[in-house]
Write a protein that holds these residues in place. Sequence first.
Motif, mmCIF file in Angstrom:
data_model
loop_
_atom_site.group_PDB
_atom_site.id
_atom_site.type_symbol
_atom_site.label_atom_id
_atom_site.label_comp_id
_atom_site.label_asym_id
_atom_site.label_seq_id
_atom_site.Cartn_x
_atom_site.Cartn_y
_atom_site.Cartn_z
ATOM 1 N N ALA A 202 0.834 -1.143 -0.070
ATOM 2 C CA ALA A 202 -0.078 -0.101 0.073
ATOM 3 C C ALA A 202 0.778 1.167 -0.159
ATOM 4 N N MET A 203 2.090 1.142 0.629
ATOM 5 C CA MET A 203 2.827 2.360 0.861
ATOM 6 C C MET A 203 3.354 2.777 -0.519
ATOM 7 N N LEU A 204 3.846 1.831 -1.383
ATOM 8 C CA LEU A 204 4.215 2.184 -2.696
ATOM 9 C C LEU A 204 3.165 2.272 -3.537
ATOM 10 N N ARG A 205 2.219 1.596 -3.692
ATOM 11 C CA ARG A 205 0.831 1.774 -4.397
ATOM 12 C C ARG A 205 0.185 3.085 -4.781
ATOM 13 N N ALA A 206 0.255 3.761 -3.481
ATOM 14 C CA ALA A 206 -0.323 5.319 -3.556
ATOM 15 C C ALA A 206 0.444 6.404 -3.567
ATOM 16 N N ARG A 207 1.859 5.981 -4.187
ATOM 17 C CA ARG A 207 2.823 7.066 -4.234
ATOM 18 C C ARG A 207 3.228 7.520 -5.723
ATOM 19 N N SER A 208 2.577 6.989 -6.729
ATOM 20 C CA SER A 208 2.762 7.397 -8.008
ATOM 21 C C SER A 208 2.183 8.770 -8.441
ATOM 22 N N HIS A 209 2.278 9.666 -7.625
ATOM 23 C CA HIS A 209 1.927 10.959 -7.902
ATOM 24 C C HIS A 209 2.867 12.193 -7.478
ATOM 25 N N PHE A 210 2.778 13.509 -7.996
ATOM 26 C CA PHE A 210 3.686 14.534 -7.953
ATOM 27 C C PHE A 210 3.292 15.464 -6.956
ATOM 28 N N ASP A 211 2.608 15.188 -5.912
ATOM 29 C CA ASP A 211 1.940 16.103 -4.961
ATOM 30 C C ASP A 211 3.168 15.944 -3.656
ATOM 31 N N ASP A 212 3.684 16.954 -3.535
ATOM 32 C CA ASP A 212 4.651 17.021 -2.389
ATOM 33 C C ASP A 212 4.126 17.098 -1.098
ATOM 34 N N THR A 213 3.088 17.829 -0.980
ATOM 35 C CA THR A 213 2.268 18.175 0.106
ATOM 36 C C THR A 213 1.621 16.646 0.743
ATOM 37 N N VAL A 214 1.105 15.962 -0.245
ATOM 38 C CA VAL A 214 0.672 14.741 0.049
ATOM 39 C C VAL A 214 1.716 13.517 0.242
ATOM 40 N N HIS A 215 2.623 13.728 -0.167
ATOM 41 C CA HIS A 215 3.841 12.736 0.072
ATOM 42 C C HIS A 215 4.366 13.284 1.438
ATOM 43 N N ARG A 216 4.476 14.263 1.983
ATOM 44 C CA ARG A 216 5.004 14.514 3.254
ATOM 45 C C ARG A 216 3.951 14.462 4.263
ATOM 46 N N VAL A 217 2.597 14.184 3.808
ATOM 47 C CA VAL A 217 1.579 13.720 4.679
ATOM 48 C C VAL A 217 1.636 12.076 4.822
ATOM 49 N N GLN A 218 1.940 11.551 3.680
ATOM 50 C CA GLN A 218 2.079 10.126 3.732
ATOM 51 C C GLN A 218 3.417 9.739 4.365
ATOM 52 N N ASP A 219 4.198 10.588 4.423
ATOM 53 C CA ASP A 219 5.889 10.261 5.009
ATOM 54 C C ASP A 219 5.209 10.170 6.645
ATOM 55 N N LEU A 220 4.431 10.950 7.015
ATOM 56 C CA LEU A 220 4.017 11.084 8.607
ATOM 57 C C LEU A 220 3.106 9.649 8.860
ATOM 58 N N GLU A 238 1.060 20.663 7.852
ATOM 59 C CA GLU A 238 1.396 21.013 6.499
ATOM 60 C C GLU A 238 0.624 22.539 6.171
ATOM 61 N N GLY A 239 -0.036 23.015 7.207
ATOM 62 C CA GLY A 239 -0.359 24.453 7.026
ATOM 63 C C GLY A 239 -1.641 24.617 6.187
ATOM 64 N N VAL A 240 -2.462 23.670 6.091
ATOM 65 C CA VAL A 240 -3.766 23.378 5.107
ATOM 66 C C VAL A 240 -4.814 23.308 6.073
ATOM 67 N N SER A 241 -6.056 23.626 5.301
ATOM 68 C CA SER A 241 -7.394 23.208 6.099
ATOM 69 C C SER A 241 -7.483 21.773 5.875
ATOM 70 N N GLU A 242 -8.271 21.260 6.585
ATOM 71 C CA GLU A 242 -8.731 19.792 6.674
ATOM 72 C C GLU A 242 -9.323 19.410 5.422
ATOM 73 N N ARG A 243 -10.190 20.391 4.937
ATOM 74 C CA ARG A 243 -10.726 20.202 3.622
ATOM 75 C C ARG A 243 -9.996 20.261 2.570
ATOM 76 N N THR A 244 -8.967 21.209 2.507
ATOM 77 C CA THR A 244 -8.044 21.213 1.430
ATOM 78 C C THR A 244 -7.062 20.054 1.462
ATOM 79 N N LEU A 245 -6.804 19.672 2.573
ATOM 80 C CA LEU A 245 -5.722 18.345 2.525
ATOM 81 C C LEU A 245 -6.623 17.156 2.208
ATOM 82 N N THR A 246 -7.854 16.849 2.240
ATOM 83 C CA THR A 246 -8.616 15.818 2.065
ATOM 84 C C THR A 246 -8.726 15.832 0.813
ATOM 85 N N ARG A 247 -8.930 16.992 -0.181
ATOM 86 C CA ARG A 247 -9.214 17.001 -1.308
ATOM 87 C C ARG A 247 -7.907 16.873 -2.208
ATOM 88 N N LEU A 248 -6.732 17.376 -1.741
ATOM 89 C CA LEU A 248 -5.491 17.030 -2.433
ATOM 90 C C LEU A 248 -5.099 15.545 -2.323
#
Length: 304
Positions: A202-220, A238-248
Amino acid sequence: MSHIVFLLVPGLHLLDLAGPAQVFSTAADFGHSYQLSYVAEQPTVPTTQGLPLTARLDPPDLGPGDLIVVPGWRSRTLAASPPVGAACLQLLRDHHAQGGTVAGVCAGAELLGRAGLLDGRRCTTHHDVQDELAHRYPKASVVRDVLYTTDDRVVTSAGVASGIDLALHLIATRHGPGAAARVARDMVVYARRNGGEPQTSAMLRARSHFDDTVHRVQDLLDTRFDQPMPLRALAAAEGVSERTLTRLFTRATGGLTPLRYQQALRLERAEYLIGHGTTVDAAARAVGFEDPRMLRRLRARGVR
């Protein structure tokens, strides 16, 4: 102590060997008990890149928790691969029969085929020789265009650098996604490569994207998957709203929310523990579920 034995064939590619070796060596640096050995039929092994390697002639005593890795080599066809003696093939067969895991990087799948370990199992190899592998071992199920496959303790990967992905997957299944993420970061390898649907991590399967914000959250989440990680804390990090993070997050991962991603990590680790004799209740506690019924529901639904 788990032994990682690299079975060296003349003409092997250095990166086929060095990539997985670095993964397990780095894991050992972080406290996971691995001992690496290099075994061949001759004490000096030539490589495709011209650097000779020194190997031992006798493998260590191996048990079910140990791994044999066959790095790939340069050959225009699999049929023209270097000859390997019967003792090496028997070593692979015996180790698997005793409950151990065997892996082939790139053309290394050919040696597993010669040992009869691909019959009835899914496997892959470098894209240049996938068709030949299928022709030579018609009882095998060759999966094309993926980074690696796992089937009944037989693990195979595509060409060269994919051996790193294979080794990271084995670290993730043995020690959890946090351990694999830590190794990847130390190696300056970003676990973002997707091997296709047959890839099970699951860790690698969901990593084929280029959104650095999401990658940092996945690192956590990879590192603390067994701890409570509320959406508000992730968003604040990440300094974003919950709604923004969920969307990203859902856009980058193909529909997963942070919670579902964390559940997939927990479920994957729990399945590994259960497969190695841990009870469902104990596995649930180990991966962070306060109520074992949640793990049972996720297993019944097949959440991934």
